[in-house]
Design a protein around this motif. Structure first.
Motif, PDB file in Angstrom:
ATOM      1  N   ARG A 178     -17.297  -2.736   4.916  1.00 22.30           N
ATOM      2  CA  ARG A 178     -16.403  -3.126   4.170  1.00 22.30           C
ATOM      3  C   ARG A 178     -16.775  -3.541   2.684  1.00 22.30           C
ATOM      4  N   GLY A 216      -4.755  -6.147   7.049  1.00 20.99           N
ATOM      5  CA  GLY A 216      -4.692  -4.397   5.882  1.00 20.99           C
ATOM      6  C   GLY A 216      -3.511  -3.567   5.879  1.00 20.99           C
ATOM      7  N   GLN A 240      -2.896   0.742   4.213  1.00 22.09           N
ATOM      8  CA  GLN A 240      -3.565   1.337   3.429  1.00 22.09           C
ATOM      9  C   GLN A 240      -3.403   1.832   1.639  1.00 22.09           C
ATOM     10  N   ARG A 242     -12.010  -4.300   1.112  1.00 26.27           N
ATOM     11  CA  ARG A 242     -11.700  -2.582   0.849  1.00 26.27           C
ATOM     12  C   ARG A 242     -12.766  -1.742   1.975  1.00 26.27           C
ATOM     13  N   ASP A 270     -10.511   5.279  -4.551  1.00 24.26           N
ATOM     14  CA  ASP A 270      -9.915   3.525  -4.582  1.00 24.26           C
ATOM     15  C   ASP A 270      -9.282   3.585  -3.434  1.00 24.26           C
ATOM     16  N   TYR A 291      -7.401  -1.850   2.747  1.00 26.73           N
ATOM     17  CA  TYR A 291      -7.199  -3.489   1.580  1.00 26.73           C
ATOM     18  C   TYR A 291      -6.814  -4.395   2.554  1.00 26.73           C
ATOM     19  N   SER A 292      -7.953  -4.952   2.782  1.00 32.29           N
ATOM     20  CA  SER A 292      -7.383  -6.566   3.436  1.00 32.29           C
ATOM     21  C   SER A 292      -7.421  -7.720   2.400  1.00 32.29           C
ATOM     22  N   ALA A 324      -8.897   3.108   0.646  1.00 31.25           N
ATOM     23  CA  ALA A 324      -9.212   2.364   1.576  1.00 31.25           C
ATOM     24  C   ALA A 324      -7.973   1.627   2.169  1.00 31.25           C
ATOM     25  N   GLY A 332       0.737  -1.298  -0.015  1.00 30.94           N
ATOM     26  CA  GLY A 332       0.118   0.225  -0.050  1.00 30.94           C
ATOM     27  C   GLY A 332       1.012   1.342  -0.320  1.00 30.94           C
ATOM     28  N   TRP A 375      -9.581 -10.358  -1.490  1.00 32.05           N
ATOM     29  CA  TRP A 375      -9.639  -8.712  -1.353  1.00 32.05           C
ATOM     30  C   TRP A 375     -10.317  -8.036  -0.676  1.00 32.05           C
TER      31      TRP A 375
END
Length: 117
Positions: free
Chosen positions: A45, A110, A112, A38, A89, A93-94, A91, A9, A36
């Motif tokens: 989410r 996660g 960023q 976010r 976009d 992201y996990s 967020a 990220g 994935w």
């Protein structure tokens, strides 16, 4: 206990690209669905992309044609290539690993992603 570690990220300008990585602590791709997600501030989410054990992929409508999910079985790593990034976009992201047969589910911490000029 499966451990997932995301990386990649950062801050990128609109139109730019990033590649996120999700490294699993063991070889699980043959029995787990990798996804994935976010979550942006103040929003729920949402699922971004997924890849099954059979390598079928699916994407949120908002990222189709811009994002690509893939995996490297030898490295136990799943990737999310993100192109033509937009401010929306932005967020955290996990990465998630889910085993449909047992209901087991594991999450990474996660990473960023911020898209801004």
């Amino acid at each position: 206990q499966v451990q997932l570690v995301e990386s990649g990220g950062g801050l990128v300008q609109p139109g730019g690209s990033l590649r996120l990585s999700c490294a699993a602590s063991e070889n699980i791709f043959s029995i787990y669905v990798m996804r994935w997600y976010r979550q942006a501030p103040g929003k729920r989410r949402e699922l971004v992309a997924g890849i099954t054990a059979g390598s079928s992929t699916n994407y949120a409508d908002s990222v189709k044609g811009r994002f690509t999910i893939s995996r490297d079985n030898a490295k136990n790593t799943v990737y999310l290539q993100m192109n033509s990034l937009k401010p929306e976009d932005t967020a955290v992201y996990s990465c998630n690993a889910a085993q449909p047969a047992t209901g087991r589910s594991y999450w990474g911490q996660g990473t960023q992603v911020t898209v801004s000029s």
